[in-house]
Write a protein that holds these residues in place. Structure first.
Motif, PDB file in Angstrom:
ATOM      1  N   ILE A   9       0.982  -1.322   0.332  1.00 23.03           N
ATOM      2  CA  ILE A   9       0.145   0.187  -0.206  1.00 23.03           C
ATOM      3  C   ILE A   9       0.561   0.890  -0.344  1.00 23.03           C
ATOM      4  O   ILE A   9       0.583   2.606  -0.732  1.00 23.03           O
ATOM      5  CB  ILE A   9      -0.637   0.256   1.032  1.00 23.03           C
ATOM      6  N   ASN A  10       1.972   1.157   0.523  1.00 18.53           N
ATOM      7  CA  ASN A  10       3.130   2.528   0.442  1.00 18.53           C
ATOM      8  C   ASN A  10       3.946   2.465  -0.778  1.00 18.53           C
ATOM      9  O   ASN A  10       4.899   3.389  -0.276  1.00 18.53           O
ATOM     10  CB  ASN A  10       3.750   2.559   1.657  1.00 18.53           C
ATOM     11  N   ILE A  14       2.130   1.114  -6.441  1.00 20.40           N
ATOM     12  CA  ILE A  14       1.157   1.862  -6.312  1.00 20.40           C
ATOM     13  C   ILE A  14      -0.214   2.905  -6.142  1.00 20.40           C
ATOM     14  O   ILE A  14      -1.007   2.797  -6.323  1.00 20.40           O
ATOM     15  CB  ILE A  14       0.891   0.299  -4.687  1.00 20.40           C
ATOM     16  N   GLN A  15       1.268   3.905  -4.769  1.00 20.01           N
ATOM     17  CA  GLN A  15       0.485   4.774  -4.436  1.00 20.01           C
ATOM     18  C   GLN A  15      -0.300   5.594  -6.239  1.00 20.01           C
ATOM     19  O   GLN A  15      -1.057   6.962  -5.954  1.00 20.01           O
ATOM     20  CB  GLN A  15       1.242   5.962  -3.428  1.00 20.01           C
ATOM     21  N   PHE A  18      -3.117   4.602  -7.194  1.00 25.31           N
ATOM     22  CA  PHE A  18      -5.201   5.024  -6.428  1.00 25.31           C
ATOM     23  C   PHE A  18      -5.687   5.622  -6.844  1.00 25.31           C
ATOM     24  O   PHE A  18      -7.085   5.832  -6.160  1.00 25.31           O
ATOM     25  CB  PHE A  18      -4.339   5.831  -4.934  1.00 25.31           C
ATOM     26  N   LYS A  20      -6.621   5.567 -10.101  1.00 20.13           N
ATOM     27  CA  LYS A  20      -7.611   5.460 -11.223  1.00 20.13           C
ATOM     28  C   LYS A  20      -9.041   4.542 -10.756  1.00 20.13           C
ATOM     29  O   LYS A  20      -8.704   3.856 -10.181  1.00 20.13           O
ATOM     30  CB  LYS A  20      -6.888   4.241 -11.784  1.00 20.13           C
ATOM     31  N   ASP A  22     -11.882   1.778 -10.624  1.00 24.81           N
ATOM     32  CA  ASP A  22     -11.846   0.450 -11.109  1.00 24.81           C
ATOM     33  C   ASP A  22     -12.256   0.054 -12.373  1.00 24.81           C
ATOM     34  O   ASP A  22     -11.193  -1.244 -13.058  1.00 24.81           O
ATOM     35  CB  ASP A  22     -13.277  -0.139 -10.089  1.00 24.81           C
ATOM     36  N   THR A  41      -3.286  -2.851  -6.697  1.00 25.19           N
ATOM     37  CA  THR A  41      -3.495  -2.053  -6.113  1.00 25.19           C
ATOM     38  C   THR A  41      -4.682  -2.673  -5.907  1.00 25.19           C
ATOM     39  O   THR A  41      -5.760  -1.778  -5.279  1.00 25.19           O
ATOM     40  CB  THR A  41      -3.776  -0.688  -7.662  1.00 25.19           C
ATOM     41  N   CYS A  44      -5.519  -3.924  -3.012  1.00 27.12           N
ATOM     42  CA  CYS A  44      -5.159  -2.584  -1.837  1.00 27.12           C
ATOM     43  C   CYS A  44      -6.590  -2.198  -1.624  1.00 27.12           C
ATOM     44  O   CYS A  44      -7.322  -1.609  -0.033  1.00 27.12           O
ATOM     45  CB  CYS A  44      -4.052  -1.433  -1.892  1.00 27.12           C
ATOM     46  N   ARG A  45      -7.063  -1.972  -2.553  1.00 27.30           N
ATOM     47  CA  ARG A  45      -8.741  -1.102  -2.672  1.00 27.30           C
ATOM     48  C   ARG A  45      -9.729  -1.822  -1.823  1.00 27.30           C
ATOM     49  O   ARG A  45     -10.469  -1.468  -1.314  1.00 27.30           O
ATOM     50  CB  ARG A  45      -8.771  -0.899  -3.865  1.00 27.30           C
TER      51      ARG A  45
END
Length: 204
Positions: A9-10, A14-15, A18, A20, A22, A41, A44-45
């Motif tokens: 997540i960090n 990936i950040q 965020f 974007k 679905d 990603t 993470c969501r």
């Protein structure tokens, strides 16, 4: 029940994704199968949502982790052909929840004491790409890796088995094969997956 801290997540890769949607993430996942960042990603969501559902349906944390990982493996395979545009009323979240419900209802969970999987040690996304890479290993390397890492055979026992199968190898040869298997396995992982999950570790 709370998920363990997500290593993904960090991560800057990936950040950066965020924002974007679905639908964009699913499209990118399907368009670029050699990249793992889009699937990570999505995980993470929606990971916490599915983990909460799955945890409520299992008897132990070990069973929850096991089913959670297998659910994401199913998602990984099924999402390759997912067409959200074909059904405008279908959201990614509702589709994911439906997959989780199917897995909850259809998976025969092993007893807690038989479960070897650890969510903290092997994040589901990494597990999916690692499983894919293992399938791409040449047969001899895959066999040696399986006997060593899954069945915990010693190099001597593996050598004896291979000799019985007509392969003239020593315990030292097995060690070299294992080193080659780990190296090849790592090279078969997508570059961004290696960057996200292996930057501070090694498969060997």
């Amino acid at each position: 029940m709370q998920l363990p801290p997500l290593v993904e997540i960090n991560h800057p890769t990936i950040q950066a994704l965020f924002m974007k949607s679905d639908r964009d993430l699913v499209t990118l996942f399907q368009r670029y199968p050699e990249s793992g960042q889009y699937f990570a990603t999505i995980f993470c969501r929606y990971g916490q949502v599915l983990y909460t559902l799955i945890s409520a349906s299992t008897r132990s944390p070990a069973q929850a982790d096991y089913l959670f990982a297998h659910t994401w493996d199913c998602i990984y395979n099924e999402m390759r052909s997912l067409d959200l545009a074909a059904n405008p009323r279908l959201s990614l979240q509702s589709w994911l929840v439906n997959i989780a419900a199917i897995m909850i209802n259809r998976t025969n969970l092993p007893p807690t004491e038989d479960i070897q999987y650890s969510l903290a040690d092997t994040p589901p996304v990494f597990w999916c790409y690692l499983s894919q890479a293992i399938k791409l290993l040449p047969g001899n390397l895959r066999l040696v890796l399986l006997l060593s890492q899954t069945f915990h055979w010693s190099n001597t026992r593996i050598a004896a088995y291979l000799q019985a199968e007509g392969e003239p190898v020593s315990a030292n040869d097995v060690q070299n094969l294992l080193a080659k298997a780990f190296q090849t396995l790592e090279s078969l992982l997508p570059e961004d997956v290696r960057d996200i999950y292996l930057v501070r570790s090694s498969l060997a």
